[in-house]
Write a protein that holds these residues in place. Structure first.
Motif, PDB file in Angstrom:
ATOM      1  N   ALA A  41     -38.294 -16.321 -32.801  1.00 59.69           N
ATOM      2  CA  ALA A  41     -36.843 -16.097 -32.870  1.00 59.69           C
ATOM      3  C   ALA A  41     -36.301 -16.185 -34.287  1.00 59.69           C
ATOM      4  O   ALA A  41     -35.204 -15.694 -34.560  1.00 59.69           O
ATOM      5  N   PRO A  70     -35.107 -15.356 -37.735  1.00 59.22           N
ATOM      6  CA  PRO A  70     -34.903 -14.053 -38.370  1.00 59.22           C
ATOM      7  C   PRO A  70     -35.343 -14.006 -39.835  1.00 59.22           C
ATOM      8  O   PRO A  70     -35.388 -12.934 -40.421  1.00 59.22           O
ATOM      9  N   GLY A 115     -34.816 -22.713 -19.457  1.00 60.66           N
ATOM     10  CA  GLY A 115     -34.168 -21.516 -18.929  1.00 60.66           C
ATOM     11  C   GLY A 115     -32.682 -21.466 -19.217  1.00 60.66           C
ATOM     12  O   GLY A 115     -31.914 -20.839 -18.487  1.00 60.66           O
ATOM     13  N   GLU A 116     -32.262 -22.145 -20.270  1.00 61.98           N
ATOM     14  CA  GLU A 116     -30.855 -22.114 -20.666  1.00 61.98           C
ATOM     15  C   GLU A 116     -30.755 -22.268 -22.176  1.00 61.98           C
ATOM     16  O   GLU A 116     -31.673 -22.792 -22.819  1.00 61.98           O
ATOM     17  N   PHE A 117     -29.651 -21.780 -22.736  1.00 59.96           N
ATOM     18  CA  PHE A 117     -29.432 -21.919 -24.181  1.00 59.96           C
ATOM     19  C   PHE A 117     -28.742 -23.252 -24.420  1.00 59.96           C
ATOM     20  O   PHE A 117     -27.555 -23.404 -24.160  1.00 59.96           O
ATOM     21  N   ASN A 118     -29.511 -24.218 -24.896  1.00 63.88           N
ATOM     22  CA  ASN A 118     -28.969 -25.574 -25.001  1.00 63.88           C
ATOM     23  C   ASN A 118     -29.553 -26.268 -26.230  1.00 63.88           C
ATOM     24  O   ASN A 118     -30.512 -27.041 -26.131  1.00 63.88           O
ATOM     25  N   PRO A 119     -28.978 -25.981 -27.399  1.00 65.70           N
ATOM     26  CA  PRO A 119     -29.512 -26.557 -28.643  1.00 65.70           C
ATOM     27  C   PRO A 119     -29.684 -28.070 -28.588  1.00 65.70           C
ATOM     28  O   PRO A 119     -30.589 -28.603 -29.224  1.00 65.70           O
ATOM     29  N   SER A 120     -28.854 -28.762 -27.800  1.00 69.85           N
ATOM     30  CA  SER A 120     -28.964 -30.221 -27.766  1.00 69.85           C
ATOM     31  C   SER A 120     -30.284 -30.665 -27.151  1.00 69.85           C
ATOM     32  O   SER A 120     -30.706 -31.803 -27.329  1.00 69.85           O
ATOM     33  N   GLY A 173     -29.765 -21.693 -41.170  1.00 68.57           N
ATOM     34  CA  GLY A 173     -29.035 -22.587 -40.264  1.00 68.57           C
ATOM     35  C   GLY A 173     -28.449 -21.901 -39.046  1.00 68.57           C
ATOM     36  O   GLY A 173     -27.482 -22.384 -38.473  1.00 68.57           O
ATOM     37  N   CYS A 174     -29.037 -20.789 -38.603  1.00 69.45           N
ATOM     38  CA  CYS A 174     -28.419 -20.015 -37.504  1.00 69.45           C
ATOM     39  C   CYS A 174     -28.691 -20.595 -36.119  1.00 69.45           C
ATOM     40  O   CYS A 174     -28.018 -20.252 -35.156  1.00 69.45           O
ATOM     41  N   LEU A 175     -29.715 -21.426 -35.997  1.00 70.28           N
ATOM     42  CA  LEU A 175     -30.062 -22.088 -34.733  1.00 70.28           C
ATOM     43  C   LEU A 175     -30.646 -21.175 -33.660  1.00 70.28           C
ATOM     44  O   LEU A 175     -30.698 -21.545 -32.497  1.00 70.28           O
ATOM     45  N   GLN A 176     -31.080 -19.972 -34.049  1.00 67.68           N
ATOM     46  CA  GLN A 176     -31.789 -19.143 -33.066  1.00 67.68           C
ATOM     47  C   GLN A 176     -33.021 -19.880 -32.543  1.00 67.68           C
ATOM     48  O   GLN A 176     -33.360 -19.783 -31.362  1.00 67.68           O
ATOM     49  N   MET A 188     -32.082 -22.310 -29.778  1.00 67.38           N
ATOM     50  CA  MET A 188     -31.792 -21.622 -28.518  1.00 67.38           C
ATOM     51  C   MET A 188     -33.076 -21.155 -27.856  1.00 67.38           C
ATOM     52  O   MET A 188     -33.253 -21.286 -26.644  1.00 67.38           O
ATOM     53  N   ALA A 189     -33.987 -20.593 -28.678  1.00 64.59           N
ATOM     54  CA  ALA A 189     -35.247 -20.081 -28.123  1.00 64.59           C
ATOM     55  C   ALA A 189     -36.050 -21.214 -27.502  1.00 64.59           C
ATOM     56  O   ALA A 189     -36.621 -21.073 -26.421  1.00 64.59           O
ATOM     57  N   TYR A 195     -34.437 -22.351 -24.252  1.00 60.44           N
ATOM     58  CA  TYR A 195     -34.564 -21.346 -23.188  1.00 60.44           C
ATOM     59  C   TYR A 195     -35.977 -21.344 -22.607  1.00 60.44           C
ATOM     60  O   TYR A 195     -36.168 -21.254 -21.391  1.00 60.44           O
TER      61      TYR A 195
END
Lengths: 159, 617
Positions: A125, A127, A28-33, A14-17, A20-21, A24
């Motif tokens: 991304a 892990p 070009g931005e970290f925006n989980p939504s 559940g880390c949400l990497q 973000m990936a 991005y």
């Protein structure tokens, strides 16, 4: 060889990497939504589950689109949204049985997983290998292998 | 840039929310989160302010790496003056809300004043509003969380909230976020409640952008992730056992205090260890541990998600506790377990659940119960004080009754809510409070492990393992092994850990990365994300600057070198048995050297040259 995203909830922390990936790569931005892969947390069960488009061969979204804005990427098999054609009518979001194509109010169009052209950022991304990109014919093999191991005579399992 | 450069200032007295630009001059000196928010607090408040008065500030702050792909980049901190210690407080939390603040476009939220009626702050990107919270007041953190999710019909809303004890002034109340993560220490939740601020509910969809040098950033971030994955602690030990990997280790080396630190070494340690959490139980064949879970962006995933045995006396008739939730971390397992002499893992897990549900710091709570148990066994406290509870070491029933008393705010619950220092003073036995500057100890005995004693004594927020985790070196050999019972070299070690940690806490990442990362792994990530020079040397200098700024605040608030001490028990009563038998903490040898190494006067005051060197003059 066609490849598929293989999602294994048992390995997800559940880390949400991945989210973000994904955002991005597309924005070009970290925006989980805005990620098109989503991790769901089932708190009381203590479970996490990543989920995204499975790229159906007979894609409901593609067939439902009235303006032919969804096409197939012939190199990967991914169903991709052509932003210039999408009119934001949302018919595809109704037709998809899995809910993995969604309207984005910020753009007025729909968004879905396009497998990043064959090199999905979410898988890179992750892990814990909860998300991998593997031979499409072999997505069940790790489970098959686990059962195969169970079927071994017990004498052979100890080194 | 990586900072959003936006601060939201909330005046609770006036009921206003006003955006303002982040002070970038300060950001280049104090980075973010702990350092930068403390700078705001120092500049804007009188150090002698009553922590529970409207004049105190309450700040929620992220760091520049919060909300980025840097591993563990989801942290946020609460910075305020502590009502438990009267010193600077900075409590750090993971979970998911830190990223949400950042994605909503805010580096920091500064609360000032006091609302005339209960309110919560609602944030949806630029939309920021104080809304009535009369219906939430008096509810537990978990109830309020559920009510807010229901009200806003948004499963992605992230919530930080205080429980009922905070409203009634319990001095070690935490701010709970995402149900089971906490800005836990120093009573920061008590300050939040004193402002009639019940909760902060935030939803951010703007994206974190503007990484200064993306190519260098991803290179540094990916290298960092690989180091974490390949390290035995962060790659194997923490995911498998969480911080609870330490219970048997610390007990084995003669460093585990027990029964209000009367003893060192706990015979029941194995029963409450990380290994025990994996053991299937008799009733349903399931282990205590359901899974490990990560905070936002964390590639370690040390978090414990656990269940209590449904047949256990604590939850037998309470189905609301039968689901999985945040399980035992090492410090909580120690304070609730070894320090109270209780080795019943289900009782500890239940009490830990209630600490999360009602917003309490399990370290301070457990240690206060342990002190009360000693008062009770010494005859200084009776069943008249304890609501009839037979408060004896080793009693799981007494421990469970104690948490329920604090949660419900009973007569005894209020006594426990004072924290151990005030409670022991009330019963005429101040020496039984195992605390520094009023804050209770975590799970390492300063007699068996010398450096951590100096770290506790000099910690700017009172006794704390997270202000300079010398255990890494003294027990685990990270980055180099030092002898645990040796005091030589420890002042230098403590300073190095304190300064590095101050920087890590200001960056938006988790201090647990430092089991594997040195500043040579961290600095390049910050340097690539932010403009300005964030070389290893600059990072260490900023860390030292932050430490000295906090020290100056405490000095101005009335603390002196006399407060840099340990309870008499740890300085005079030698360990009775085990591998560290005969040891006391030799603080008297270490402290003067520490002051010298710090560039402070023999009275513990930073010299003019030190302030000049750190640009603090």
């Amino acid at each position: 060889m066609q490849k598929s995203l293989h999602l294994d909830p048992a390995k997800c922390t559940g880390c949400l990497q991945c989210e973000m990936a994904c955002s991005y790569e597309k924005l070009g931005e970290f925006n989980p939504s805005r990620s098109v892969i989503k991790v769901f947390t089932f708190h009381e069960e203590g479970r996490f589950a990543p989920y995204t488009c499975t790229q159906c061969d007979e894609a409901w979204c593609l067939r439902a689109c009235p303006v032919d804005a969804i096409t197939m990427d012939m190199s990967t098999g991914a169903k991709i949204v052509i932003d210039d054609k999408c009119v934001g009518c949302k018919v595809c979001t109704i037709s998809c049985p899995f809910g993995t194509i969604n309207y984005v109010q910020e753009t007025g169009k729909v968004a879905k997983c396009d497998l990043c052209g064959g090199d999905p950022e979410c898988a890179k991304a992750c892990p814990t290998e909860a998300i991998t990109y593997i031979d499409a014919n072999a997505t069940g093999y790790d489970r098959m292998k686990a059962f195969a191991e169970k079927s071994l005579p017990s004498a052979n399992t100890s080194a | 840039m990586s900072w959003t450069r936006n601060v939201l200032r909330v005046n609770l007295t006036e009921g206003t929310c006003t955006p303002e630009p982040l002070n970038m001059e300060w950001a280049t000196k104090y980075l973010g989160q702990r350092g930068l928010a403390t700078k705001y607090l120092v500049e804007e408040t009188d150090p002698n302010v009553d922590p529970l008065s409207p004049e105190n500030l309450f700040i929620m702050a992220t760091g520049p790496l919060t909300g980025t792909m840097a591993s563990t980049g989801g942290r946020y901190s609460v910075i305020t003056k502590s009502p438990l210690t009267g010193a600077i407080a900075c409590s750090n939390s993971g979970g998911f809300i830190g990223n949400e603040f950042k994605n909503a476009g805010w580096d920091m939220i500064i609360f000032e004043g006091k609302s005339p009626t209960p309110v919560y702050l609602y944030i949806e990107n630029d939309l920021t509003e104080l809304r009535a919270a009369d219906d939430l007041w008096g509810k537990s953190a978990w109830e309020a969380d559920e009510m807010l999710h229901e009200k806003h019909q948004d499963p992605n809303l992230k919530i930080a909230v205080v429980g009922r004890p905070a409203e009634e002034g319990c001095l070690y109340s935490a701010v709970i976020n995402d149900l089971h993560r906490a800005a836990g220490r120093s009573g920061v939740g008590t300050v939040m409640a004193s402002k009639n601020l019940k909760a902060v509910a935030v939803r951010g969809t703007k994206g974190v952008k503007g990484i200064n040098d993306p190519k260098a950033f991803f290179e540094a971030v990916n290298d960092g992730k690989q180091v974490l994955a390949e390290n035995a602690v962060t790659g194997e030990g923490l995911p498998a056992y969480g911080t609870q990997v330490l219970m048997n280790v610390i007990n084995g080396v003669g460093g585990l205090p027990a029964r209000n630190m009367r003893d060192v070494g706990f015979e029941g340690a194995e029963n409450i260890s990380g290994e025990a959490m994996h053991e299937p139980r008799a009733s349903d064949g399931k282990p205590n541990l359901t899974t490990n879970g990560a905070c936002f962006g964390c590639t370690i995933a040390c978090g414990r998600i656990s269940t209590v045995d449904k047949t256990h006396f604590s939850v037998k008739d309470k189905p609301q506790y039968h689901g999985a939730s945040g399980g035992l971390e090492y410090e909580a397992a120690w304070s609730l377990g070894a320090d109270t002499g209780v080795d019943d893992i289900d009782a500890l897990t239940y009490v830990n659940f209630v600490c999360n549900e009602d917003g309490l710091d399990p370290i301070s709570f457990g240690c206060t119960v342990a002190a009360a148990m000693e008062l009770f066994e010494d005859g200084k406290m009776t069943t008249e004080d304890t609501d009839g509870i037979e408060l004896r070491f080793g009693s799981a029933e007494a421990l469970v009754a104690s948490i329920e008393a604090v949660a419900a705010g009973t007569h005894f619950g209020k006594i426990l809510g004072l924290g151990s220092k005030r409670m022991c003073e009330k019963y005429g036995a101040p020496e039984l409070s195992m605390s520094v500057k009023g804050q209770e100890f975590p799970a390492y005995d300063p007699r068996g492990i010398q450096g951590i004693g100096l770290a506790y004594a000099t910690s700017n927020r009172g006794a704390c393992h997270l202000r300079g985790y010398t255990i890494a070196s003294e027990i685990l050999g990270i980055p180099v092994k030092t002898e645990q019972t040796e005091s030589d070299g420890k002042p230098e070690l403590v300073k190095a850990f304190q300064d590095a940690t101050a920087l890590v806490d200001s960056a938006g990442i988790c201090v647990f990365t430092t089991f594997a990362w040195g500043m040579e792994n961290i600095a390049p990530q910050i340097d690539a994300a932010c403009e300005g020079d964030w070389s290893v040397d600059k990072c260490l200098e900023a860390g030292e600057r932050i430490w000295n700024m906090e020290r100056q605040y405490n000095n101005a608030a009335g603390f002196t070198s006399d407060d840099d001490t340990l309870p008499k028990r740890l300085l005079k009563e030698a360990i009775k048995s085990g591998p560290t038998k005969g040891q006391v903490n030799r603080l008297g040898e270490m402290l003067p050297i520490y002051y010298e190494v710090r560039g402070w006067t023999p009275d513990g005051v930073p010299t003019a040259e030190t302030l000049e060197r750190l640009s603090l003059a």
